[in-house]
Design an enzyme around this catalytic site. Structure first.
Site, mmCIF file in Angstrom:
data_model
loop_
_atom_site.group_PDB
_atom_site.id
_atom_site.type_symbol
_atom_site.label_atom_id
_atom_site.label_comp_id
_atom_site.label_asym_id
_atom_site.label_seq_id
_atom_site.Cartn_x
_atom_site.Cartn_y
_atom_site.Cartn_z
ATOM 1 N N ASP A 94 -4.951 3.792 -5.841
ATOM 2 C CA ASP A 94 -3.473 4.175 -4.758
ATOM 3 C C ASP A 94 -2.902 4.581 -6.265
ATOM 4 O O ASP A 94 -2.628 4.601 -7.927
ATOM 5 C CB ASP A 94 -3.142 2.628 -4.603
ATOM 6 C CG ASP A 94 -1.403 2.872 -4.200
ATOM 7 O OD1 ASP A 94 -1.179 4.470 -2.986
ATOM 8 O OD2 ASP A 94 -1.349 1.842 -4.163
ATOM 9 N N ASP B 284 0.985 4.552 -6.395
ATOM 10 C CA ASP B 284 2.755 4.264 -5.652
ATOM 11 C C ASP B 284 2.714 2.615 -5.748
ATOM 12 O O ASP B 284 2.218 2.778 -4.972
ATOM 13 C CB ASP B 284 3.460 4.637 -4.892
ATOM 14 C CG ASP B 284 4.330 6.303 -4.948
ATOM 15 O OD1 ASP B 284 5.075 6.366 -5.549
ATOM 16 O OD2 ASP B 284 3.274 6.774 -4.088
ATOM 17 N N TYR C 146 31.064 -26.532 -20.648
ATOM 18 C CA TYR C 146 31.368 -27.484 -20.134
ATOM 19 C C TYR C 146 32.308 -26.898 -18.556
ATOM 20 O O TYR C 146 33.155 -26.528 -17.868
ATOM 21 C CB TYR C 146 31.502 -28.806 -20.100
ATOM 22 C CG TYR C 146 31.534 -30.184 -19.124
ATOM 23 C CD1 TYR C 146 30.851 -30.260 -17.743
ATOM 24 C CD2 TYR C 146 33.073 -30.724 -18.157
ATOM 25 C CE1 TYR C 146 31.501 -31.521 -16.290
ATOM 26 C CE2 TYR C 146 33.178 -31.155 -17.817
ATOM 27 C CZ TYR C 146 32.629 -31.576 -16.312
ATOM 28 O OH TYR C 146 32.643 -32.207 -15.409
ATOM 29 N N ASP D 147 -1.065 -1.959 -3.404
ATOM 30 C CA ASP D 147 -0.454 -2.528 -3.673
ATOM 31 C C ASP D 147 -0.440 -2.822 -2.241
ATOM 32 O O ASP D 147 0.994 -3.650 -2.249
ATOM 33 C CB ASP D 147 0.510 -2.273 -4.371
ATOM 34 C CG ASP D 147 1.542 -1.221 -3.764
ATOM 35 O OD1 ASP D 147 0.696 -0.011 -3.265
ATOM 36 O OD2 ASP D 147 2.704 -1.328 -3.513
#
Ligand code: GDG
Length: 732
Positions: A506, A508, A88, A687
């Site tokens: 795919d 990359d 704190y 992607d």
């Protein structure tokens, strides 16, 4: 619907020990009041520190304390003195508080503070984990608990977690100096909903998330793996009715000593004005500057000497922190000097109180002061400004408020000032003193109406509603289904049962993660092994399908004899043969477009052009994310005006814009391969937008899978490249 758990550093009750007995007294703070509608009945629990360290807690009273807290729907987190110091007084108030209020020079980056902060946040999280179950709603408050959302999320993935920050979130330029900036952001992103007082804090946070964590942000949604986190602003209000009622009762009840004193001052000099400021004694509140500005005002407008009085109520705060001790000394000396230099027999320019006053005295001050002058250098919201206006039952009174307070955004009808501009403040004080009553009433009518409408209860309810809506919406936003372990196995079964299989993968962002330099994203041993196994199977045709150039793919995969379609479908290679042209394309347009892309490279640091045989790609992954997006939309406009009706098109990929012949795309290429044979199992995974062509064009029976939690035409989605591999392992 489960129960609601509220969690904050301090509980909304104070423990008092007298004669060996424990008493829990509800606090009167704004937060406690605002949360009343949320924290009521048996369906809610508030977890926090009781305010007593382990050392201060008599062991024999432990159980009584728990019972006293339980009566108020509260449960405690225990902290020892060392923990309170590091967590704190240390990291919270010597690192985060100054940094988030733009006092970089006060911010201490101590590893010990950080370690204790983490450990204590874990203690709070553990307390929630112990007391919560799936379906509960958890609301975490403020800068002391920034890591708690993620800590809870790990163990309780099916709870709804909201977080509200009561202080500003600083700009990226400030925030990025924090050595533990990633951990803090990741901690917060464990929540489903993150709330701030103002839109500015919200946009600073989103900018930090994009720049530091590189996450995708769409408007106010942040995408993390399979989750969407909503970020929004909820300006906190006050308990308007309570202040108004207190002000009305105030005139009826017996006068307090303070009120007597205020009245006698007024009676002795009826045309003098009282100017009020109330703050915790904190450097962010700009108290010392305000006193200097007051001296400046009296020098610029000497006619107000003996006619105005500044009342400063500075409430003791964090006096264990060295910076606060220094500030206290500075203010004591300033008040002493100015009062010493300017006081006359009848007049002391500054009345200075260093103490906390009872609520009734606060109302005395609010209702007796002609002007409230609040000059924080930074303030998350500033509720005092709102409270002053709420108590003005006859609608008179002038509020002078710093632009640097969050409340300034909603209190446009007050006189807004820059606390660093003494000239402006002196003139504004003059304006306030001379403001006609009608103008005061007209301004305050607007302010009061707004404060009454958007009070603290509405604030708390709006946040809870957004959090509940969020959990319902989360289930509906993504049309694609998540590939669960069950679906994964199901896909494996279908694959094995099929007679003739066709796969499009795919590269990359699907088989491999992204790299700053695309040439470095080369396949690893595990990937080769996986692809070897699948492509060696009988009756299985596997295609790597990519926008990459044929040289790179030739180098990586030709020796392996994998089938490949590259440059989105321009070239094809089967069984290790040389690449052949799949689509007839013309490339004359490239001469015209190349210089345009190059001019964007010159003006966008970090971007570069990749030249393929029949396409040009402008990559901007390594640019500043905001700037890169801005440039991408600019480039999009330029290209569209240039290409007109030509046979070329622009593809917006994942941080890449690619210009290529229109008749080439992955969907068209995939369809051609499909037509070469009879397949009873077709699978496509990718992607980005270039893969959407496959998802759209392949027949309905195809198993289409998107990598990432985004809008898609695919039927399923997986979270990341790691999960892609787990999925493909089903096909080994
Ligand atoms: C943090 C953020 C944000 C003050 N003196 C006395 C007293 N008070 C009460 C006031 C008011 C509260 O304390 C102060 O609230 P502020 O909002 O002005 O400031 P912080 O304490 O810094 O609060 C701030 C807030 O969280 C909420 O999100 O607005 O920006 O820094 O309610 O009335 N109350 C009593 N005696 C006093 O002497 N009884």
């Amino acid at each position: 619907m489960g129960k609601t758990i509220i969690i904050s550093n301090r509980l909304p009750v104070q423990l008092q020990i007298s004669n060996g007995k424990i008493n829990a007294v509800p606090s009167v703070g704004g937060l406690a009041t605002g949360m009343k509608s949320v924290h009521s009945g048996g369906e809610s629990l508030w977890i926090g520190w009781s305010g007593l360290t382990d050392e201060e807690t008599p062991p024999e009273l432990e159980q009584d304390i728990d019972a006293a807290l339980a009566e108020h729907g509260c449960a405690k987190v225990t902290l020892n003195a060392t923990e309170v110091d590091g967590f704190y007084f240390g990291f919270s108030n010597r690192t985060i508080w100054p940094l988030f209020h733009y006092f970089m020079e006060y911010s201490e980056f101590e590893l010990d503070f950080w370690e204790t902060y983490k450990a204590v946040n874990q203690k709070f999280a553990d307390a929630i984990i112990e007391k919560s179950e799936d379906g509960d709603i958890i609301w975490v408050h403020d800068y002391q608990l920034l890591l708690v959302p993620q800590m809870v999320r790990e163990k309780r993935p099916k709870t709804s977690i909201g977080f509200f920050l009561h202080i500003p979130f600083p700009s990226y330029e400030i925030f990025r100096t924090l050595p533990w900036r990633e951990e803090v952001l990741e901690g917060l992103l464990g929540a489903d909903l993150i709330g701030f007082h103002t839109y500015d804090y919200e946009r600073h946070f989103l900018s930090a998330v994009r720049r530091i964590l590189g996450l995708e942000v769409n408007f106010n949604d942040v995408f993390v793996d399979n989750r969407v986190i909503k970020v929004d602003s909820f300006p906190m209000g006050i308990d308007y009715k309570k202040f108004r009622k207190a002000a009305l009762d105030h005139d009826k009840n017996k006068k307090s000593d303070l009120q007597e004193r205020l009245d006698s001052h007024k009676a002795s000099a009826p045309d003098t004005k009282l100017i009020l400021s109330i703050d915790r004694l904190d450097y962010s509140k700009g108290i010392a500057k305000r006193i200097n500005a007051f001296e400046y005002f009296l020098n610029k407008y000497p006619e107000y000497k003996e006619k105005v009085r500044l009342i400063i109520l500075a409430v003791p705060s964090r006096s264990n922190v060295p910076q606060y001790q220094l500030l206290k000394k500075e203010i004591d000396e300033l008040v002493g000097r100015i009062n010493g230099e300017l006081s006359t027999v009848n007049w002391t320019p500054i009345w200075y109180f260093y103490r906390s006053l009872p609520f009734k005295s606060l109302i005395d001050l609010y209702t007796s002061s002609d002007i409230a002058w609040l000059t924080p250098l930074r303030d998350g919201m500033n509720l005092v400004a709102k409270e002053y206006i709420a108590t003005r039952t006859d609608k008179t009174g002038v509020l002078i408020l710093s632009e640097m307070a969050g409340s300034a955004y909603e209190m446009n009808e007050s006189l807004l000032i820059n606390p660093n501009n003494f000239e402006q403040q002196a003139d504004t004080l003059n304006q306030a003193i001379n403001m006609p009553k009608e103008e005061q009433i007209s301004r305050n009518t607007f302010l009061q109406n707004r404060l009454e409408r958007y009070n603290v209860e509405v604030w708390a309810n709006e946040f809870m509603k957004a959090l509940k809506d969020k959990s319902n919406v989360a289930l509906n936003t993504v049309v694609a289904k998540k590939v669960t372990d069950g679906i994964l196995q199901e896909m494996g079964k279908k694959y094995r049962a099929a007679k003739n299989r066709l796969l499009f993968l795919d590269y990359d962002g699907t088989l491999a993660g992204f790299h700053k330099d695309p040439q470095k994203a080369s396949p690893d041993g595990e990937l080769y092994e996986l692809l070897d196994k699948i492509s060696a199977q009988e009756n299985t045709t596997l295609f790597l399908i990519s926008g990459r150039d044929k040289q790179t793919f030739g180098r990586w995969f030709l020796p392996k004899k994998y089938n490949m379609i590259v440059e989105h479908g321009v070239w094809i290679s089967k069984n290790g043969e040389e690449f052949k042209m799949l689509e007839k394309v013309k490339g004359e347009w490239m001469e015209k477009i190349r210089p345009v892309l190059e001019s964007f490279v010159d003006r966008t640091p970090g971007s570069f052009v990749e030249e393929k045989n029949y396409s040009l790609a402008w990559h901007y992954r390594n640019t500043d994310p905001d700037f890169g997006d801005k440039r991408a939309s600019e480039l999009n406009t330029v290209l569209r005006s240039l290409i007109g009706n030509d046979d070329i098109s622009v593809l917006n990929g994942n941080k890449v814009m690619e210009v290529k012949s229109s008749n080439v795309n992955k969907g068209r290429a995939a369809i051609r391969m499909l037509s070469e044979n009879d397949y009873d199992f077709v699978f496509a995974i990718g992607d980005d937008w270039t893969d959407e062509y496959m998802f759209q064009e392949l027949p309905d029976s195809t198993l289409t899978v998107k990598v990432g939690f985004q809008k898609t035409h695919a039927k399923y989605y997986v979270e990341n490249t790691k999960r892609v591999r787990e999925l493909l392992k089903q096909f080994e």
